[in-house]
Motif scaffolding. Structure first.
Motif: not given
Length: 732
Positions: A42-63
């Motif tokens: 179940r947590a893996q399914a949540v992780l997939a929705r959370l990360l979406g396209p799996q782009f880096p997402h540092p603070a301040g970025s659009a991702e």
């Protein structure tokens, strides 16, 4: 012949214990797991929705903003009220001063009376990778924990809230921001943090606050597979690593910090993706967080106050633990009982045939074995390094060096077995236990627990059964010490060969009396030693010819575009050997050298192509005010200050500098137009180096970056562009 076989079977036993120590007993709960349990699926399914396209997402970025939005949607799906706080946050650390505008999300999970349990994981990633393990896995683990807690109706006790912090990778900035909010800070009484430094292996409880015995005891009783050791906290104090737990512990909050560390090659690189995260690891992390949280909800926290613990897990299935105040008495007791066992054993009493030279040999054998093992580790690693040209020749393919270390330690054990004495070996280990209890209590259970087992077994078998007692005692020591060797390799690879060989020497010291009892003729003994040494040397040579890096375990190699005074350069990290494909693509310097404020292999790229940043500067005495002017493409700004900087103020955030020569990093796009005040306690420098930072490389440098081989990847903040200029500071 029988003696030779038994000796080599004992060697195989050591290898088996070492191999089994690296296995994890964790099962993975599926979609059909009870609603009150943690399910990695179940947590893996949540992780997939959370990360979406799996782009880096540092603070301040659009991702990063997109991940925030997806997290809020997940919390809304769970019916959890949320709150957001945002603002500038700063922290002074080893690398200077880090600042950024960050946004935290706080969730109210379980209502209750009194102080709350704060569950914590960070939202941001580094710029080089998508952060599936570090720390989107922690966020997903918290979301599945929240679902499981809400599924358990009727539970009462302490309230539970969750902090999804931002800017952890820039210097724990989201945690700092939370702690500056008095209303939220006042609600917290206990903290549980979920972190990662790899993508595999068990989740370890590696850090707590002081006075942790009853908390560790509660943890051991709350999870099926405890994984911890008092040594981890002892070591972590000296490592240059911090997590969001650090500011909470500094502020006096008790808590538990969980992380997994297996396969560190993925950490902070583009390989930190969902498909590389082990489901069993995610299950282990979730079981830890949910199990301890449930126990804390119903616990009387006043009763958790105690002294420190000494503990270590046995195969992630059992956690022997004691209050640290017992360490020295137990270490001394083990020494005395072992000495008594030797006195009452006719076989162990010195006879008229044993002269001073023989007794001296028995006393010196264990420390000589230790010195020999550590020296052999350095020698074999150096041989492999010399052939490969790399400082860590086993990074991608460690098997050959494992074989070399194992056979060299075995050869030294065989060499030592004829000078070994039962009491000398165990009294040596007991003496080290006393020293550890005095100087490093967290290490002491590795000596005390097998030492007490040996003491009791030897006392109970003064005559018949002594061989079995010695073997069981040695097995206890092997389980403890070879388990630590496996953990040490998981943390640092075989670059940690001194730790691995120290552990091997401790395990073999306990085995020496068993080896000494085996009847082995002179020729077979010598042949076994020579064979082991030949295999060790051969394996080290093989290791030297193995590729140091691979696509699965790549070299970390960032490229930076640097522009100053109208000239531009490509700067490659100062790795021991720059890949030939990069050398062929650009005219890099033969050796690393300085470039502006950085160091690495330098290749000229011609004239600059970007306008330099600027700053409006005003000065009043020892105080300088700057309004920075960067471009719309900036991901952040940096200011390098030499001289006696005392403090920095950005917005309404004031932070002490604490040292000369400070780099101030303001790491989000809004920093391109930030107002900053620098206060000096000494002479004010005539100029400051201002740097506009951008993620990625411009087209001309990016084309060269494509020459980086597939066994090398960016890491951390990744490839970046720096446009630098000197900003003059007017005299009063």
């Amino acid at each position: 012949m029988g003696g030779v076989l038994r000796v080599w079977l004992l060697g195989l036993l050591c290898v088996a214990v070492w191999a089994l120590a690296g296995l994890s007993p964790f099962r993975v709960a599926g979609h059909d797991a009870p609603s009150t349990e943690f399910s990695a699926v179940r947590a893996q399914a949540v992780l997939a929705r959370l990360l979406g396209p799996q782009f880096p997402h540092p603070a301040g970025s659009a991702e990063n903003a997109a991940v925030h939005a997806r997290l809020l949607a997940e919390l809304a799906r769970l019916g959890v009220p949320t709150h957001s706080i945002s603002g500038m946050s700063c922290m002074a650390g080893r690398g200077g001063i880090s600042c950024a505008t960050v946004g935290d999300i706080i969730a109210d999970i379980v209502p209750g009376d009194g102080k709350a349990i704060l569950l914590m994981a960070h939202l941001d990633s580094v710029a080089a990778g998508p952060g599936a393990s570090d720390d989107a896995s922690g966020v997903a683990a918290l979301l599945e924990t929240i679902r499981a807690l809400k599924a358990q109706e009727g539970s009462t006790g302490h309230p539970v809230i969750a902090l999804f912090s931002d800017g952890e990778e820039m210097g724990l900035l989201g945690a700092r921001l939370f702690l500056t909010d008095d209303a939220w800070r006042s609600r917290v009484g206990m903290v549980v943090n979920a972190e990662a430094r790899g993508s595999q292996g068990p989740s370890y409880l590696f850090q707590t606050g002081a006075g942790n015995y009853r908390l560790v005891d509660l943890y051991a009783r709350s999870v099926a597979h405890p994984a911890t050791s008092s040594l981890y906290g002892e070591i972590y104090k000296y490592l240059p690593n911090d997590t969001d737990m650090t500011p909470f512990l500094q502020a006096g909050f008790p808590g538990a910090n969980f992380a997994f560390i297996g396969n560190v090659a993925d950490y902070h690189t583009p390989l930190d993706r969902r498909e590389n995260l082990s489901p069993a690891t995610l299950q282990s992390q979730g079981d830890n967080v949910l199990g301890l949280t449930r126990a804390l909800v119903g616990a009387d926290w006043a009763r958790l106050k105690s002294g420190d613990a000494i503990d270590l897990d046995i195969g992630r299935s059992w956690l022997p633990r004691l209050p640290a105040m017992f360490a020295l008495p137990l270490a001394v007791t083990a020494f005395i009982l072992i000495a008594l066992a030797g006195w009452f054993s006719p076989r162990s009493r010195p006879s008229h045939l044993q002269g001073p030279r023989h007794r001296l040999a028995q006393i010196l054998t264990p420390p000589l074995l230790l010195a020999g093992c550590i020296a052999a580790g350095f020698a074999l690693s150096a041989l492999a390094s010399l052939i490969s040209g790399s400082g860590d020749p086993s990074f991608a393919h460690p098997l050959a060096l494992r074989v070399a270390l194992a056979f060299s330690a075995w050869a030294l054990a065989l060499l030592s077995m004829r000078g070994a004495g039962v009491m000398a070996c165990w009294l040596w280990l007991a003496t080290l236990g006393i020293a550890a209890a005095i100087f490093a209590p967290g290490l002491s259970p590795y000596f005390i627990f097998p030492g007490m087992a040996a003491a009791l077994l030897l006392l109970l078998t003064p005559g018949a059964g002594r061989d079995a007692a010695l073997l069981l005692s040695a097995l206890a020591a092997m389980i403890v010490w070879l388990g630590l060797a496996a953990s040490g390799e998981a943390i640092m690879g075989l670059a940690s060969h001194p730790l691995v060989m120290f552990c091997a020497a401790m395990a073999l010291s306990a085995l020496l009396p068993v080896l000494a009892a085996q009847k082995m003729d002179e020729g077979a003994w010598r042949a076994s030693i020579i064979l082991s040494l030949v295999i060790a040397l051969g394996a080290a040579v093989v290791q030297g010819f193995e590729p140091t890096y691979s696509a699965a375990a790549p070299q970390r190699l960032n490229l930076r575009y640097v522009e100053k005074d109208g000239k531009s350069f490509l700067l490659a990290d100062p790795v021991p050997r720059l890949p030939e494909s990069l050398r062929a693509a650009a005219h890099f310097s033969d050796a690393p050298g300085p470039l502006v404020a950085w160091r690495g292999y330098v290749a000229p790229l011609g004239n600059g192509q970007f306008p330099a940043p600027s700053a409006t500067v005003t000065r009043q005495g020892g105080s300088i005010a700057l309004d920075l002017h960067g471009s719309a493409a900036a991901s952040g700004m940096a200011l390098l200050v030499s001289g006696g900087l005392r403090a920095v103020t950005i917005g309404d955030v004031h932070v002490a500098a604490g040292k000369d020569g400070v780099q101030i990093n303001c790491g989000t796009p809004d920093c391109a137009s930030v107002h900053m005040i620098l206060d000096f306690s000494g002479p004010v420098p005539a100029s400051l180096l201002l740097v506009e930072q951008r993620y990625g490389l411009p087209p001309n440098a990016a084309a060269l970056a494509r020459a980086r081989p597939d066994w090398a990847v960016p890491s951390g903040q990744g490839d970046m562009s720096f446009i630098a200029t000197d900003v003059a500071v007017l005299a009063n």
